[in-house]
Design an enzyme around this catalytic site. Structure first.
Site, PDB file in Angstrom:
ATOM      1  N   ASP A  37       0.602  -1.356   0.046  1.00 19.65           N
ATOM      2  CA  ASP A  37       0.026   0.048   0.059  1.00 19.65           C
ATOM      3  C   ASP A  37       0.908   1.263   0.078  1.00 19.65           C
ATOM      4  O   ASP A  37       2.053   1.178   0.404  1.00 19.65           O
ATOM      5  CB  ASP A  37      -1.042   0.100   1.203  1.00 19.65           C
ATOM      6  CG  ASP A  37      -2.013  -0.938   1.207  1.00 19.65           C
ATOM      7  OD1 ASP A  37      -2.147  -1.439   0.108  1.00 19.65           O
ATOM      8  OD2 ASP A  37      -2.647  -1.352   2.203  1.00 19.65           O
ATOM      9  N   LYS A  58      -3.333   3.112  -2.711  1.00 16.44           N
ATOM     10  CA  LYS A  58      -4.618   3.725  -2.722  1.00 16.44           C
ATOM     11  C   LYS A  58      -4.762   4.680  -1.764  1.00 16.44           C
ATOM     12  O   LYS A  58      -4.571   4.684  -0.677  1.00 16.44           O
ATOM     13  CB  LYS A  58      -6.079   2.741  -2.404  1.00 16.44           C
ATOM     14  CG  LYS A  58      -6.182   1.589  -3.391  1.00 16.44           C
ATOM     15  CD  LYS A  58      -7.279   0.694  -3.061  1.00 16.44           C
ATOM     16  CE  LYS A  58      -7.831  -0.200  -4.116  1.00 16.44           C
ATOM     17  NZ  LYS A  58      -8.505   0.543  -5.455  1.00 16.44           N
ATOM     18  N   MET A 168      -9.692   7.786   8.594  1.00 13.29           N
ATOM     19  CA  MET A 168      -9.613   8.627   7.424  1.00 13.29           C
ATOM     20  C   MET A 168     -10.682   9.872   7.581  1.00 13.29           C
ATOM     21  O   MET A 168     -11.376  10.307   6.912  1.00 13.29           O
ATOM     22  CB  MET A 168      -9.894   8.040   5.973  1.00 13.29           C
ATOM     23  CG  MET A 168      -9.089   7.054   5.646  1.00 13.29           C
ATOM     24  SD  MET A 168      -9.614   5.583   4.528  1.00 13.29           S
ATOM     25  CE  MET A 168     -10.686   4.701   5.415  1.00 13.29           C
TER      26      MET A 168
END
Length: 253
Positions: A37, A58, A168
Site C-alpha cells: 500500500d 490507494k 480517514m
C-alpha cells in the site's frame, strides 16, 4: 502445470517498523514479491530487501491502483513465485478490502493466509495514552469510516456507541461533528485527533466536538479521530499534544 505459490495478506501496522508482528517480519524477509500500500513506510520495506516491490497504493483523492488490477497482480505473481506478500497498512481485515482480495485468490485456487497487524485505532489509543474503554464511562467502541462505495453512498448512519473512532477522518471532520451534534452529542465531548500515528511526524491534538466542527485544515498524512467521554484527559496526565505545521493549524474558512 506448475504449482501455485502462496499469498500472505500481512498487516504492517500503523507505520513504525517495530510495530509489525514477528510473523509478518519473518515472512517479509522470505518474500519473493511484495505488493504494498501507499501508506506502508519506507522503513517497513527495509525488512524485505530481497523482494521485488510493487506499489499498489490507494490514496483518497489521488490516482490509485484499481482493485481488480491488484487482484490480478496477486494471482499472476502467485503463478510465478512461491511466496507473495500483499502488505497492507494497519490490519488487513479492517478497512483493507480484504474480502475482495480473499475472494479473488480463492476463486483462482491460490492458497492464502492472513497475518494480522495492529490497526491504527489501537496504536492511536496507545500513543495518546487514552483507553478506548473506561469503567463506568465507556463500554462500547465502534470503528467507522465515511468512505463508501458509490452503490452504498446512502449507508452513512453514525454508530451509536460510547466511543467512536473514525478512520480517514480528516476530510470528514466538519460533517462528522455536525452529524454528532445533530444527534444530541454534547458540544464539550472530548476528541483526540492523531495524524501520522506512530511515525516520526506524528501529531496529536485534543479538542471538543464543537471545535472539530470548525475543521482540521489540510493534513499531511492519515488522520484518525477518536471521540467520546473516554477521551477526557486524566487530571495528572502529561500533555502529549504536539504542535502542527502552520498550514495544518489554519482552520477551514
Amino acid at each position: 502445470m506448475a504449482a501455485l505459490g502462496k499469498v500472505y495478506l500481512i498487516g504492517a501496522g500503523p507505520g513504525a517498523q517495530d510495530l509489525i508482528t514477528l510473523r509478518g517480519a519473518r515472512l517479509l524477509a522470505q518474500a519473493d514479491v511484495v505488493l504494498h500500500d501507499a501508506l506502508v513506510t519506507a522503513e517497513m520495506l527495509e525488512l524485505c530487501p530481497q523482494a521485488e516491490k510493487i506499489l499498489v497504493g490507494k490514496r483518497y483523492g489521488q490516482l490509485s491502483t484499481a482493485q481488480q488490477f491488484i487482484n490480478k497482480q496477486m494471482v499472476d505473481n502467485a503463478r510465478k513465485f512461491p511466496l507473495v506478500v500483499r502488505l497492507k497498512g494497519g490490519d488487513p481485515m479492517m478497512f483493507g478490502r480484504a474480502d475482495e482480495e480473499l475472494r479473488a485468490l480463492e476463486e483462482a485456487g491460490v492458497d492464502v493466509e492472513v497475518v494480522p497487524g495492529i490497526t491504527t485505532a489501537l496504536a492511536a489509543a496507545a500513543a495518546s495514552k487514552q483507553p478506548l474503554t473506561k469503567r463506568g464511562v465507556a463500554r462500547s467502541v465502534a470503528f467507522f469510516t465515511s468512505s463508501t462505495a458509490p452503490e452504498h453512498a446512502a449507508h452513512d448512519a453514525m454508530p451509536d456507541t460510547d466511543t467512536l473512532v473514525q478512520y480517514m477522518g480528516g476530510r470528514e471532520a466538519i460533517a462528522t461533528a455536525e452529524r454528532l451534534l445533530a444527534q444530541g452529542r454534547h458540544p464539550d465531548t472530548p476528541v483526540v485527533v492523531i495524524e501520522n500515528c506512530s511515525r516520526p511526524d506524528q501529531h496529536i491534538r485534543r479538542m471538543t466536538i464543537a471545535s472539530l466542527a470548525q475543521g482540521l485544515g489540510a493534513a499531511h498524512g492519515p488522520v484518525l479521530v477518536m471521540l467520546g467521554d473516554a477521551m477526557q484527559s486524566r487530571p495528572h496526565q502529561a500533555s502529549d499534544e504536539t504542535p502542527l505545521p502552520s498550514a495544518v493549524q489554519q482552520l477551514r474558512a
